[in-house]
Design a protein around this motif. Structure first.
Motif, PDB file in Angstrom:
ATOM      1  N   ASP A  82       0.786  -1.240   0.000  1.00  0.00           N
ATOM      2  CA  ASP A  82       0.000   0.000   0.000  1.00  0.00           C
ATOM      3  C   ASP A  82       0.818   1.290   0.000  1.00  0.00           C
ATOM      4  O   ASP A  82       0.252   2.380  -0.041  1.00  0.00           O
ATOM      5  N   GLY A  83       2.142   1.211   0.077  1.00  0.00           N
ATOM      6  CA  GLY A  83       2.949   2.427   0.039  1.00  0.00           C
ATOM      7  C   GLY A  83       2.984   3.215   1.324  1.00  0.00           C
ATOM      8  O   GLY A  83       3.419   4.374   1.334  1.00  0.00           O
ATOM      9  N   VAL A  84       2.575   2.619   2.434  1.00  0.00           N
ATOM     10  CA  VAL A  84       2.628   3.311   3.723  1.00  0.00           C
ATOM     11  C   VAL A  84       4.076   3.368   4.216  1.00  0.00           C
ATOM     12  O   VAL A  84       4.791   2.357   4.198  1.00  0.00           O
ATOM     13  N   VAL A  85       4.516   4.552   4.643  1.00  0.00           N
ATOM     14  CA  VAL A  85       5.860   4.695   5.201  1.00  0.00           C
ATOM     15  C   VAL A  85       5.856   4.102   6.607  1.00  0.00           C
ATOM     16  O   VAL A  85       5.166   4.597   7.497  1.00  0.00           O
ATOM     17  N   LEU A  86       6.623   3.029   6.794  1.00  0.00           N
ATOM     18  CA  LEU A  86       6.638   2.317   8.064  1.00  0.00           C
ATOM     19  C   LEU A  86       7.552   2.996   9.077  1.00  0.00           C
ATOM     20  O   LEU A  86       7.231   3.091  10.262  1.00  0.00           O
ATOM     21  N   TRP A  87       8.706   3.441   8.615  1.00  0.00           N
ATOM     22  CA  TRP A  87       9.685   4.065   9.500  1.00  0.00           C
ATOM     23  C   TRP A  87      10.534   5.045   8.703  1.00  0.00           C
ATOM     24  O   TRP A  87      10.565   5.012   7.479  1.00  0.00           O
ATOM     25  N   ARG A  88      11.226   5.910   9.431  1.00  0.00           N
ATOM     26  CA  ARG A  88      12.043   6.948   8.796  1.00  0.00           C
ATOM     27  C   ARG A  88      13.283   7.198   9.651  1.00  0.00           C
ATOM     28  O   ARG A  88      13.203   7.250  10.874  1.00  0.00           O
ATOM     29  N   TYR A  89      14.442   7.344   8.972  1.00  0.00           N
ATOM     30  CA  TYR A  89      15.687   7.652   9.664  1.00  0.00           C
ATOM     31  C   TYR A  89      16.309   8.870   8.993  1.00  0.00           C
ATOM     32  O   TYR A  89      16.620   8.831   7.795  1.00  0.00           O
ATOM     33  N   PRO A  90      16.496   9.990   9.702  1.00  0.00           N
ATOM     34  CA  PRO A  90      17.059  11.198   9.080  1.00  0.00           C
ATOM     35  C   PRO A  90      18.443  10.931   8.490  1.00  0.00           C
ATOM     36  O   PRO A  90      19.301  10.337   9.150  1.00  0.00           O
ATOM     37  N   TRP A  91      18.639  11.372   7.251  1.00  0.00           N
ATOM     38  CA  TRP A  91      19.923  11.139   6.566  1.00  0.00           C
ATOM     39  C   TRP A  91      20.046  12.141   5.427  1.00  0.00           C
ATOM     40  O   TRP A  91      19.106  12.323   4.656  1.00  0.00           O
ATOM     41  N   PRO A  92      21.201  12.829   5.299  1.00  0.00           N
ATOM     42  CA  PRO A  92      21.377  13.861   4.264  1.00  0.00           C
ATOM     43  C   PRO A  92      21.580  13.267   2.880  1.00  0.00           C
ATOM     44  O   PRO A  92      22.639  13.397   2.272  1.00  0.00           O
ATOM     45  N   GLY A  93      20.564  12.596   2.375  1.00  0.00           N
ATOM     46  CA  GLY A  93      20.699  11.911   1.099  1.00  0.00           C
ATOM     47  C   GLY A  93      20.874  12.821  -0.095  1.00  0.00           C
ATOM     48  O   GLY A  93      21.399  12.406  -1.126  1.00  0.00           O
ATOM     49  N   GLY A  94      20.429  14.075   0.017  1.00  0.00           N
ATOM     50  CA  GLY A  94      20.503  14.986  -1.113  1.00  0.00           C
ATOM     51  C   GLY A  94      21.910  15.308  -1.560  1.00  0.00           C
ATOM     52  O   GLY A  94      22.118  15.813  -2.667  1.00  0.00           O
ATOM     53  N   GLU A  95      22.904  15.025  -0.722  1.00  0.00           N
ATOM     54  CA  GLU A  95      24.295  15.279  -1.104  1.00  0.00           C
ATOM     55  C   GLU A  95      24.853  14.168  -1.996  1.00  0.00           C
ATOM     56  O   GLU A  95      25.926  14.317  -2.568  1.00  0.00           O
ATOM     57  N   GLY A  96      24.143  13.085  -2.110  1.00  0.00           N
ATOM     58  CA  GLY A  96      24.605  11.965  -2.920  1.00  0.00           C
ATOM     59  C   GLY A  96      25.191  10.865  -2.061  1.00  0.00           C
ATOM     60  O   GLY A  96      25.852  11.131  -1.063  1.00  0.00           O
TER      61      GLY A  96
END
Length: 252
Positions: A82-96
């Protein structure tokens, strides 16, 4: 065919992954994680923020099959049906950085200027929690995905103008660093306890996983042009793509 509405951004080229009749990708110019019906092409759901060039990973954590992906601001685990976000961990992914790697049920990610980090999502009493396991800036990953062999994480760091490394996958402790100025980039695949390290200058290093040092078995020149694509191993065969050619190599 008409031109696209906008030119693709640099790095908007993550590889898709499929599971349960769905194909998962960050389409277009860093779009959100999108589930596409493999049979019809219909979009089933989208989740999270835009990604970049880190490919999603299908994994099972706490008995729950899910898609793990790196977005511009965090790493998320998404329910496949269903596309539900189960969990989230902050991470600066935008830098590559690199796609997620699993060590047991620990997730390991790397970022251009963020080093490497490991964290453990867990389902307890119907709720997800995410706890940091380790973090190191002794090495940093950008385009080269590390691999786990046994208890060690082997990869390629952009520090020191490019060097191979091994970390303890459970603690993040540095086991060894290879010589500096090895390459601009290197793609890494594993087969048993062997590591295949394809440098961007088309040198292929075959090494044995070793906790003490880079144990080189053989070195081969496998192309006449730059090799940035990930090699693919199938049995005793390896496919290698350079700028203009796809070649097949076999192992005896």
């Amino acid at each position: 065919m008409p031109a696209p509405a906008e030119a693709p951004f640099f790095g908007a080229a993550a590889s898709p992954v499929a599971a349960g009749g769905l194909v998962f990708a960050h389409p277009g110019d860093y779009g959100p994680l999108t589930a596409i019906d493999a049979a019809s092409g219909a979009i089933k759901w989208t989740a999270g923020e835009g990604g970049f060039f880190a490919s999603p990973l299908v994994a099972t954590l706490s008995g729950v099959n899910q898609v793990i992906t790196v977005t511009q601001s965090s790493v998320i685990g998404v329910s496949i049906p269903d596309g539900v976000v189960l969990w989230r961990y902050p991470w600066p992914g935008g830098e590559g950085g690199t796609m997620p790697v699993l060590y047991g049920e620990t997730v390991i990610v790397g970022g251009l200027n963020a080093g490497l980090a490991a964290f453990a999502p867990k389902l307890r009493n119907g709720r997800w929690t995410v706890n940091a396991v380790w973090n190191t800036k002794a090495v940093t990953s950008y385009l080269s995905n590390p691999v786990v062999v046994g208890t060690a994480l082997y990869g390629f760091s952009r520090r020191a103008s490019g060097q191979f490394f091994a970390l303890d996958a459970g603690t993040g402790r540095k086991l060894w660093l290879g010589p500096p100025r090895e390459a601009t980039n290197a793609a890494i695949v594993k087969a048993g306890d062997l590591l295949f390290l394809l440098k961007d200058d088309a040198e292929l290093i075959v090494a044995r996983a070793n906790l003490a040092h880079l144990q080189v078995v053989r070195r081969y020149q496998v192309a006449d042009a730059a090799t940035w694509a990930q090699p693919v191993i199938s049995g005793k065969r390896m496919l290698i793509k350079d700028l203009t050619t796809l070649s097949l190599w076999t192992f005896e």
